[in-house]
Design a protein around this motif. Structure first.
Motif, PDB file in Angstrom:
ATOM      1  N   LYS A 138      41.870  52.099  43.810  1.00  0.00           N
ATOM      2  CA  LYS A 138      41.003  51.164  44.466  1.00  0.00           C
ATOM      3  C   LYS A 138      40.073  51.811  45.469  1.00  0.00           C
ATOM      4  O   LYS A 138      39.106  51.272  45.674  1.00  0.00           O
ATOM      5  CB  LYS A 138      41.972  50.195  45.274  1.00  0.00           C
ATOM      6  N   LYS A 175      37.778  42.128  37.456  1.00  0.00           N
ATOM      7  CA  LYS A 175      38.352  43.369  36.970  1.00  0.00           C
ATOM      8  C   LYS A 175      39.712  43.441  36.825  1.00  0.00           C
ATOM      9  O   LYS A 175      40.506  43.912  35.917  1.00  0.00           O
ATOM     10  CB  LYS A 175      37.630  44.426  37.636  1.00  0.00           C
ATOM     11  N   SER A 176      40.402  42.948  37.789  1.00  0.00           N
ATOM     12  CA  SER A 176      41.837  42.945  38.065  1.00  0.00           C
ATOM     13  C   SER A 176      42.610  41.586  37.450  1.00  0.00           C
ATOM     14  O   SER A 176      43.680  41.542  37.522  1.00  0.00           O
ATOM     15  CB  SER A 176      42.213  42.916  39.776  1.00  0.00           C
ATOM     16  N   LYS A 177      41.841  40.644  36.965  1.00  0.00           N
ATOM     17  CA  LYS A 177      42.236  39.711  36.335  1.00  0.00           C
ATOM     18  C   LYS A 177      42.828  38.589  37.179  1.00  0.00           C
ATOM     19  O   LYS A 177      43.637  37.697  36.755  1.00  0.00           O
ATOM     20  CB  LYS A 177      43.334  40.058  34.958  1.00  0.00           C
ATOM     21  N   SER A 178      42.737  38.768  38.410  1.00  0.00           N
ATOM     22  CA  SER A 178      43.285  37.784  39.100  1.00  0.00           C
ATOM     23  C   SER A 178      42.378  36.595  39.082  1.00  0.00           C
ATOM     24  O   SER A 178      42.836  35.262  39.211  1.00  0.00           O
ATOM     25  CB  SER A 178      43.289  38.145  40.411  1.00  0.00           C
ATOM     26  N   CYS A 179      41.060  36.547  38.796  1.00  0.00           N
ATOM     27  CA  CYS A 179      40.155  35.573  38.642  1.00  0.00           C
ATOM     28  C   CYS A 179      39.616  35.604  37.160  1.00  0.00           C
ATOM     29  O   CYS A 179      39.257  36.728  36.622  1.00  0.00           O
ATOM     30  CB  CYS A 179      38.908  35.667  39.465  1.00  0.00           C
ATOM     31  N   LYS A 180      40.493  34.478  36.355  1.00  0.00           N
ATOM     32  CA  LYS A 180      40.256  34.856  34.783  1.00  0.00           C
ATOM     33  C   LYS A 180      40.391  33.288  34.344  1.00  0.00           C
ATOM     34  O   LYS A 180      40.606  32.116  35.107  1.00  0.00           O
ATOM     35  CB  LYS A 180      41.640  35.350  34.422  1.00  0.00           C
ATOM     36  N   LYS A 214      41.288  30.667  40.494  1.00  0.00           N
ATOM     37  CA  LYS A 214      41.327  31.834  41.687  1.00  0.00           C
ATOM     38  C   LYS A 214      40.014  32.481  41.974  1.00  0.00           C
ATOM     39  O   LYS A 214      40.096  33.635  42.098  1.00  0.00           O
ATOM     40  CB  LYS A 214      42.622  32.788  41.401  1.00  0.00           C
ATOM     41  N   TRP A 215      39.074  31.399  42.184  1.00  0.00           N
ATOM     42  CA  TRP A 215      37.842  32.156  42.411  1.00  0.00           C
ATOM     43  C   TRP A 215      37.927  32.562  43.918  1.00  0.00           C
ATOM     44  O   TRP A 215      38.207  31.817  44.716  1.00  0.00           O
ATOM     45  CB  TRP A 215      36.565  30.920  42.591  1.00  0.00           C
ATOM     46  N   PRO A 216      37.616  33.778  44.141  1.00  0.00           N
ATOM     47  CA  PRO A 216      37.895  34.496  45.318  1.00  0.00           C
ATOM     48  C   PRO A 216      37.006  34.165  46.485  1.00  0.00           C
ATOM     49  O   PRO A 216      37.225  34.609  47.785  1.00  0.00           O
ATOM     50  CB  PRO A 216      37.718  36.101  44.907  1.00  0.00           C
ATOM     51  N   ASP A 257      35.885  42.892  41.932  1.00  0.00           N
ATOM     52  CA  ASP A 257      37.097  43.406  41.849  1.00  0.00           C
ATOM     53  C   ASP A 257      38.139  42.202  41.271  1.00  0.00           C
ATOM     54  O   ASP A 257      39.161  42.432  40.734  1.00  0.00           O
ATOM     55  CB  ASP A 257      37.526  43.778  43.352  1.00  0.00           C
ATOM     56  N   ALA A 258      37.910  41.041  41.820  1.00  0.00           N
ATOM     57  CA  ALA A 258      38.757  40.037  41.106  1.00  0.00           C
ATOM     58  C   ALA A 258      38.491  39.800  39.772  1.00  0.00           C
ATOM     59  O   ALA A 258      39.844  39.467  39.015  1.00  0.00           O
ATOM     60  CB  ALA A 258      38.559  38.484  41.981  1.00  0.00           C
TER      61      ALA A 258
END
Length: 372
Positions: free
Chosen positions: A213, A301-306, A274-276, A298-299
């Motif tokens: 990271k 790429k990490s699939k936390s925002c999908k 989960k829009w950051p 980053d969100a």
């Protein structure tokens, strides 16, 4: 002297019975077996003589001189019937053991290294030509789809890139990856020749690819802001196309940031979860500065925002909430811009021929009255 006429006689042989045919077939097979047995006995006796007196006698019996060799293909062609007959006499276990010995001999065989680049190119072309035929036959029989790309591993090799694509796999590379098949082969070749493989990467870059990271943050800081925004656009659009393809939506749908709720969420039953950043989904170019764009990138790429699909109940609830927010004064649904009307230039006033004739007659009558 008159010519002497000869009569042609057609001899008719009696047709054999089934038992007679079987007897003749058995006799032929017995004769072939006796000949094979005699050959084997002769070969065994010749081998014993060769061991006793040297290999000259065996070579003379084969018609070969010292140092002469026989090609395996020529030997098989000359003795094909005998070899097949002997192979059929083997049991199933003996056949398996024989095949295992052949495979083992092939693996332990010393292969000649050919340093001639033209010979290597010829071998590569012949191998891939055979692979193309096998792929096409397999695709025709089973409907299997796929592709392969092969490039040479050094600048001294003369073999050009080899690519094979079935129809659907070619469409996948063009539409989903956005690359022409020939360009994909050239890119792989440039990647390999320039030694950008994992073995030549520095350890810091390898750890970056593994997901460090801190180094990701360092790399993003070194990149221009517009590049980060462009990558956010690409990730959102690519993932949108992927989830729509899973939902069997035909056609290319472009992300609508302005009217996101109506054009994307309600129309296709999907949501970018989960829009950051605060303020809801908006264009990455309008989320703020570098820190906000990096957080969004980053969100993504990490699939936390999908992207996720909504059920019917979730979609109905989402539509009710949107209507309530719109009624409270929040601009959820952005109205479309009114179409600008193009003003038509006014045409010049024209006078018809009837008006001209009437006006001229009136002027004549007026002049006559004045004269009176």
């Amino acid at each position: 002297m008159p010519p002497h006429l000869t009569h042609k006689f057609h001899r008719v042989h009696a047709q054999l019975m089934a038992t007679q045919k079987a007897q003749q077939r058995a006799c032929r097979e017995e004769l072939a077996d006796d000949i094979d047995t005699a050959k084997h006995l002769y070969e065994a006796e010749a081998t014993d003589i060769a061991r006793k007196h040297g290999c000259r006698i065996l070579q003379k019996s084969r018609g070969l001189g010292r140092g002469d060799c026989t090609k395996l293909t020529a030997f098989i062609a000359q003795n094909k019937a005998m070899l097949l007959r002997d192979y059929r006499k083997l049991t199933f276990g003996e056949k398996q053991a024989y095949n295992a010995c052949v495979l083992k001999d092939r693996q332990t065989k010393n292969r000649t290294v050919r340093a001639n680049p033209k010979v290597i190119k010829h071998d590569v072309n012949a191998a891939f030509k055979s692979m193309d035929r096998e792929w096409m036959a397999l695709h025709a029989r089973t409907g299997l789809e796929g592709f392969y790309v092969a490039v040479h591993g050094g600048i001294k090799d003369l073999a050009e890139p080899k690519i094979f694509f079935t129809e659907k796999s070619q469409k996948f590379v063009q539409d989903v990856l956005g690359v022409e098949p020939q360009h994909l082969g050239l890119k792989l070749e440039a990647f390999v020749i320039s030694k950008l493989g994992m073995a030549s990467f520095p350890s810091s870059y390898s750890s970056l690819l593994m997901g460090s990271k801190d180094e990701c943050t360092t790399l993003n800081c070194q990149r221009p802001l517009n590049k980060l925004i462009s990558e956010c656009h690409e990730l959102i659009q690519d993932n949108l196309e992927f989830i729509l393809m899973e939902k069997n939506v035909s056609g290319k749908i472009k992300m609508n940031y302005t009217n996101y709720e109506r054009a994307i969420v309600e129309h296709h039953s999907i949501e970018l979860m989960k829009w950051p950043l605060p303020g809801g989904v908006k264009n990455p170019s309008k989320v703020g500065g570098r820190a906000q764009v990096k957080a969004l990138l980053d969100a993504l790429k990490s699939k936390s925002c999908k992207w996720v699909s909504l059920s019917e109940e979730e979609l109905v609830k989402r539509m009710k909430d949107n209507r309530a927010r719109q009624a409270c004064g929040e601009q959820v649904y952005v109205p479309r811009k009114a179409r600008a009307r193009v003003s038509q230039p006014k045409s010049k006033a024209t006078v018809g021929t009837d008006d001209e004739s009437s006006s001229s007659s009136d002027s004549d009558s007026d002049s006559d009255s004045d004269e009176e």
